[in-house]
Design a protein around this motif. Structure first.
Motif, mmCIF file in Angstrom:
data_model
loop_
_atom_site.group_PDB
_atom_site.id
_atom_site.type_symbol
_atom_site.label_atom_id
_atom_site.label_comp_id
_atom_site.label_asym_id
_atom_site.label_seq_id
_atom_site.Cartn_x
_atom_site.Cartn_y
_atom_site.Cartn_z
ATOM 1 N N ASN A 1 -4.723 -2.834 1.696
ATOM 2 C CA ASN A 1 -4.900 -1.760 2.671
ATOM 3 C C ASN A 1 -3.581 -1.206 3.207
ATOM 4 N N GLY A 2 -2.473 -1.593 2.596
ATOM 5 C CA GLY A 2 -1.183 -1.074 3.022
ATOM 6 C C GLY A 2 -0.584 -1.783 4.212
ATOM 7 N N ASP A 3 -1.195 -2.884 4.660
ATOM 8 C CA ASP A 3 -0.711 -3.577 5.852
ATOM 9 C C ASP A 3 -0.037 -4.905 5.527
ATOM 10 N N TYR A 4 0.307 -5.119 4.284
ATOM 11 C CA TYR A 4 0.983 -6.355 3.883
ATOM 12 C C TYR A 4 0.217 -7.579 4.373
ATOM 13 N N VAL A 5 -1.072 -7.629 4.060
ATOM 14 C CA VAL A 5 -1.898 -8.761 4.444
ATOM 15 C C VAL A 5 -1.269 -10.037 3.898
ATOM 16 N N SER A 6 -1.014 -11.005 4.783
ATOM 17 C CA SER A 6 -0.238 -12.163 4.359
ATOM 18 C C SER A 6 -0.865 -13.506 4.689
ATOM 19 N N THR A 7 -1.913 -13.544 5.509
ATOM 20 C CA THR A 7 -2.493 -14.817 5.918
ATOM 21 C C THR A 7 -4.011 -14.704 5.987
ATOM 22 N N PHE A 8 -4.672 -15.729 5.462
ATOM 23 C CA PHE A 8 -6.128 -15.813 5.568
ATOM 24 C C PHE A 8 -6.467 -17.031 6.416
ATOM 25 N N PHE A 9 -7.529 -16.925 7.223
ATOM 26 C CA PHE A 9 -7.976 -18.082 7.985
ATOM 27 C C PHE A 9 -9.463 -17.940 8.262
ATOM 28 N N GLY B 1 0.826 -1.194 0.000
ATOM 29 C CA GLY B 1 0.000 0.000 0.000
ATOM 30 C C GLY B 1 0.858 1.240 0.000
ATOM 31 N N CYS B 2 0.234 2.373 0.146
ATOM 32 C CA CYS B 2 0.948 3.644 0.001
ATOM 33 C C CYS B 2 1.504 4.179 1.305
ATOM 34 N N GLY B 3 0.973 3.747 2.438
ATOM 35 C CA GLY B 3 1.490 4.249 3.706
ATOM 36 C C GLY B 3 0.859 5.571 4.083
ATOM 37 N N LYS B 4 1.151 6.018 5.334
ATOM 38 C CA LYS B 4 0.580 7.262 5.842
ATOM 39 C C LYS B 4 1.505 8.426 5.548
ATOM 40 N N LYS B 5 0.935 9.538 5.180
ATOM 41 C CA LYS B 5 1.732 10.734 4.924
ATOM 42 C C LYS B 5 0.966 11.937 5.460
ATOM 43 N N GLY B 6 1.697 12.951 5.842
ATOM 44 C CA GLY B 6 1.074 14.179 6.294
ATOM 45 C C GLY B 6 0.787 14.164 7.778
ATOM 46 N N GLY B 7 0.515 15.366 8.345
ATOM 47 C CA GLY B 7 0.214 15.475 9.754
ATOM 48 C C GLY B 7 1.447 15.359 10.613
ATOM 49 N N ASP B 8 1.240 15.394 11.917
ATOM 50 C CA ASP B 8 2.320 15.253 12.875
ATOM 51 C C ASP B 8 2.487 13.771 13.188
ATOM 52 N N PRO B 9 3.591 13.150 12.740
ATOM 53 C CA PRO B 9 3.742 11.697 12.917
ATOM 54 C C PRO B 9 3.814 11.281 14.377
ATOM 55 N N VAL B 10 4.386 12.116 15.239
ATOM 56 C CA VAL B 10 4.481 11.777 16.651
ATOM 57 C C VAL B 10 3.092 11.712 17.279
ATOM 58 N N GLU B 11 2.257 12.693 16.968
ATOM 59 C CA GLU B 11 0.889 12.696 17.501
ATOM 60 C C GLU B 11 0.072 11.544 16.938
ATOM 61 N N GLU B 12 0.309 11.234 15.653
ATOM 62 C CA GLU B 12 -0.395 10.107 15.042
ATOM 63 C C GLU B 12 -0.036 8.801 15.749
ATOM 64 N N ALA B 13 1.261 8.672 16.099
ATOM 65 C CA ALA B 13 1.716 7.446 16.746
ATOM 66 C C ALA B 13 1.077 7.242 18.105
ATOM 67 N N LYS B 14 0.675 8.308 18.749
ATOM 68 C CA LYS B 14 0.106 8.215 20.097
ATOM 69 C C LYS B 14 -1.341 7.723 20.103
#
Length: 830
Positions: free
Chosen positions: A327-335, A26-39
């Motif tokens: 969805n940008g999360d490297y979906v790798s397993t189905f169950f 996927g494309c990943g997150k861009k923009g905004g304050d990354p530190v605040e996003e991480a919280k």
């Protein structure tokens, strides 16, 4: 078809995972304050990890997990190759197990279960003399076998490769029972019969092996054994993944399409491969969700992308690609399981898929729940008891060993609000991520929130580096910074006031005051005598050579190298092994003597010195990249070193075992650690550190220091999670690691052998001698240079040196230009 080709075929088709493993980017997150996003924390995605104790035996790994008749079904394999079929309640109670009797050399593959709890399982059987590299007779370790498979270009997912390799046979178990002998004899007779009937056993997908389907009832009794290698004989034929359905019974994905298997009538094609898609490159996954809904994932040759589609066998139709999984999360397993139509696992968590609305709902957040290794968690085997409860194989520790766990949703109102401490980095490594999750699980007061710029920009490394550096220098600084990948020297960060002086934490009474550090590594944590960083672990980068050629010297001059190369009738490209050309060496080799050329504290550089001019002249003896004579990808350097054509070995020591491997396998002779050649008489080697620092704007220093203290515990030999891939800066742990290397390995242990990739054979590890341990210890402590990548300075050197290499300028002229440019750069960035 040779053994390596068979190994590759086996792994690609069915041995790499009991479940699906394919990457969707996927494309990943861009923009905004990354530190605040991480919280930010979604309390609806918090689950508690509970280990189901008493289910797995020591040394067992999980091969498959199913859920049938209110019972969890687990298939395990041991280091000795034993296979168990286990049933238990969802809370871990009422554990029942039976041993599955297979031939010696058996290699389990795929599993499915009928409504009565009977197990269908496919497995390979290899003759001992024909075992492929990944299952060699001398008991290769899982890590070495995995590397061997990777060397052959295997692309299948890592989760089940580890699970399958854990079933490696026990070399010490040399006695064969009468039953095993009979089965082996029967297998040999079947092989002869197949050859007599004209089956393509020599060139088929199952060359050097047999492939069987068995049906085992809950008591362990074998009800059926079907020869798949005979059914699917031929170069391009294979039998892959299987699922059990209510309507069709047992279904397989094969080279012919989707086929039904009946215990009496065998295989019958329901949907031909061409009816699914003409452009199928290979099938990554075939499985079942709720209500018998089938799905298939394959690599599409036309779009050059992984495609996930739903299958309708009644109409013999394939649905359109399911876009929700991209969805940008490297979906790798189905169950499958109760609740959602289908479940999927990616790097960051577990999702439920709503087919009707084509919607992917995140259920579990690995990092916020402190599950496994956070965003390094790879859940390849799991079942959903409900959307609020899962039974899963969770990797534990750096070696990703199996732990059978129950994941239970925490009521959002019951989620404890802890003090958040942000930790920023670029592609944060496994030991660090594992340490974060362990800390978060154990701390009642603090939680470390990860901000990995590599995840923010998964498809653009340069942009990830740029944004990371920009945020650090512009004030959007995480509380703790992994500065290893910043490409900004710690001196610069300290001089600009971006990172905090941690000296008080290293003093008696401070958070790290009780940790005895290796003295040379401790010095590398300082700027002008003050601690501005912490280096919990590292590797050593140097050059080694055959001791007899070093002739007692601890370092070699440039002329020494010239003479040796002439005496051995080799050349500069070959003598230094891989990547020995000007464009590569000019960027990195000077870093072995970085301290001599760059002095950030005093804002000086020394590139117009005789030493650097000699260095330029030496590098000019190497070929340019386009004239390098060795095919880097296919060159067998081990053979060249054995023949004394390659002389100087670029070594990275992440453990004492790396030293013994080079000595016992690559050279099979005494070695000398001589460092990179130079004319100063010094041994040029470097510490390649993993370094963390604390922001001068840290929100909670006590919490940040408490976490960093835990990092210095990585490498504790008493920890059941074995420390791999790095050396510890904790003096006690480093010494304990050396002493452990001096101990004799149990021959039945998977850790008792080295893989010789030239011969394909296993080499019994000899323990380190006390003399070797002391030599290694003294050498590591003698290194006074930290290998710090300084991209901007490297670019200046590379740009200007090209004029010398092309004959446009002299070495002296180029050195003066580099001196002036770097001097300006240092003054502007100090």
């Amino acid at each position: 078809m040779g053994k390596r080709r068979v190994a590759k075929r086996v792994v690609c088709l069915s041995l790499a995972s009991f479940l699906f493993a394919a990457s969707l980017t996927g494309c990943g997150k861009k923009g905004g304050d990354p530190v605040e996003e991480a919280k930010k924390v979604d309390k609806n995605c918090i689950y508690k990890q509970e280990e189901l104790e008493g289910v797995l035996n020591e040394g067992e790994s999980i091969g498959d997990i199913g859920y049938v008749g209110d019972k969890v079904r687990v298939i395990t394999t041991s280091e000795k190759g034993d296979v168990r079929y286990i049933s238990l309640n969802t809370d871990g109670s009422d554990v029942q197990s039976v041993d599955i009797k297979l031939e010696k050399g058996s290699y389990p593959s795929w599993c499915a279960y009928d409504k009565d709890g009977s197990l269908y399982m496919t497995y390979y059987v290899y003759d001992e003399e024909d075992l492929p590299i990944l299952y060699a007779e001398d008991n290769a370790s899982a890590g070495e076998a995995s590397s061997a498979a990777s060397d052959e270009g295997d692309t299948a997912g890592e989760g089940a490769l580890e699970g399958a390799l854990d079933a490696s046979q026990d070399k010490a178990d040399t006695e064969t029972t009468d039953a095993e002998s009979s089965e082996k004899k029967a297998s040999t007779e079947e092989k002869s019969e197949a050859e007599d009937e004209g089956a393509d056993t020599s060139d088929g997908a199952y060359d050097d092996s047999f492939y069987y389907l068995v049906k085992i009832d809950p008591t362990g009794k074998e009800l059926l054994k079907f020869d798949l290698s005979k059914e699917f004989a031929g170069e391009e034929n294979y039998c892959g993944q299987m699922v059990m359905t209510d309507k069709y019974g047992l279904l397989f994905e094969t080279s012919r399409g989707i086929e039904k298997f009946d215990d009496k009538d065998g295989f019958n094609i329901i949907m031909a491969k061409e009816e699914i898609a003409k452009s199928i490159g290979y099938v990554s996954s075939f499985g079942k969700g709720a209500n018998d809904q089938l799905y298939i994932s394959y690599y599409d040759d036309q779009s050059e992308d992984d495609v996930v589609c739903l299958l309708d066998l009644d109409k013999k139709e394939i649905g359109k690609a399911v876009s929700a999984f991209n969805n940008g999360d490297y979906v790798s397993t189905f169950f499958a399981g109760e609740g959602y139509d289908l479940y999927a696992s990616g790097r960051s968590g577990i999702y439920g898929y709503d087919i009707k609305n084509d919607k992917l709902v995140k259920l579990v957040d690995f990092a916020d729940s402190a599950i496994g290794m956070g965003t390094f968690t790879s859940v390849n085997r799991a079942v959903a008891i409900s959307e609020n409860e899962f039974i899963a194989d969770i990797p534990e520790g750096i070696d990703s060993s199996s732990v059978l766990c129950r994941l239970v949703k925490v009521n959002p109102e019951d989620v404890v609000d802890k003090i958040q401490i942000t930790f920023g980095g670029l592609y944060i490594d496994t030991p660090m991520m594992n340490a974060v999750m362990k800390f978060n699980r154990s701390s009642d007061k603090y939680t470390i929130k990860i901000l990995d710029y590599g995840d923010m920009y998964p498809d653009d490394y340069d942009q990830a580096v740029k944004q990371f550096n920009l945020d650090i220098t512009s004030g959007k600084t995480p509380d703790i910074i992994d500065v290893s990948s910043l490409n900004i020297p710690i001196e610069t960060l300290a001089n600009k006031g971006i990172v905090l002086d941690l000296s008080s934490q290293f003093e008696n009474g401070g958070a790290f005051g009780d940790v005895e550090l290796l003295p040379n590594v401790a010095e590398m944590m300082k700027v002008n005598g003050k601690f501005y960083s912490a280096i919990p672990y590292y590797t050593v980068s140097t050059y080694v050579m055959r001791a007899s050629l070093a002739n007692g010297k601890t370092s070699l001059t440039y002329e020494d190298c010239d003479q040796l190369i002439k005496d051995k009738h080799t050349d500069y490209n070959t003598a230094f092994g891989g990547y020995s050309y000007k464009e590569y060496l000019i960027s990195y080799a000077w870093l072995y003597n970085r301290n001599q050329y760059v002095d950030w504290f005093n804002k000086k550089c020394n590139f117009n010195s005789p030493e650097f001019i000699d260095f330029l002249n030496f590098i000019n003896r190497f070929p340019s990249e386009e004239k390098a004579s060795i095919d880097e990808e296919n060159a067998d350097y081990n053979q060249l070193y054995a023949q004394d054509k390659a002389l100087f070995y670029s070594a990275f020591f992440a453990s004492p075992e790396d030293y013994t491997r080079i000595k016992q396998v690559d050279f099979n002779d005494d070695i000398a650690m001589v460092g990179f050649p130079n004319n100063s008489g010094k041994n040029f080697a470097a510490i390649y550190p993993i370094t963390v620092a604390v922001s001068s704007k840290v929100s909670n220093l006590d919490g940040a220091a408490e976490f960093i203290r835990k990092l210095f515990e990585i490498g504790n030999p008493e920890d059941k999670e074995k420390f791999i891939s790095y050396l510890s800066s904790n003096k006690n742990y480093f010494e304990a690691m050396l002493q452990e290397a001096c101990e004799e390995k149990d021959e039945s242990s998977e850790d008792a052998y080295f893989q010789d990739y030239t011969s394909g054979k296993q080499v019994k590890k000899k323990p380190m001698t006390q003399e070797e341990a002391k030599e290694f210890y003294d050498y590591v402590l003698s290194i006074d240079t930290m290998y710090e990548v300084e991209t901007d300075i490297q670019n200046i050197i590379s740009e200007e040196a090209s004029a010398f290499f092309s004959g446009q300028k002299t070495a002296e002229e180029v050195a003066e230009i580099i001196q002036n440019r770097v001097n300006v750069y240092i003054n502007e960035n100090s």
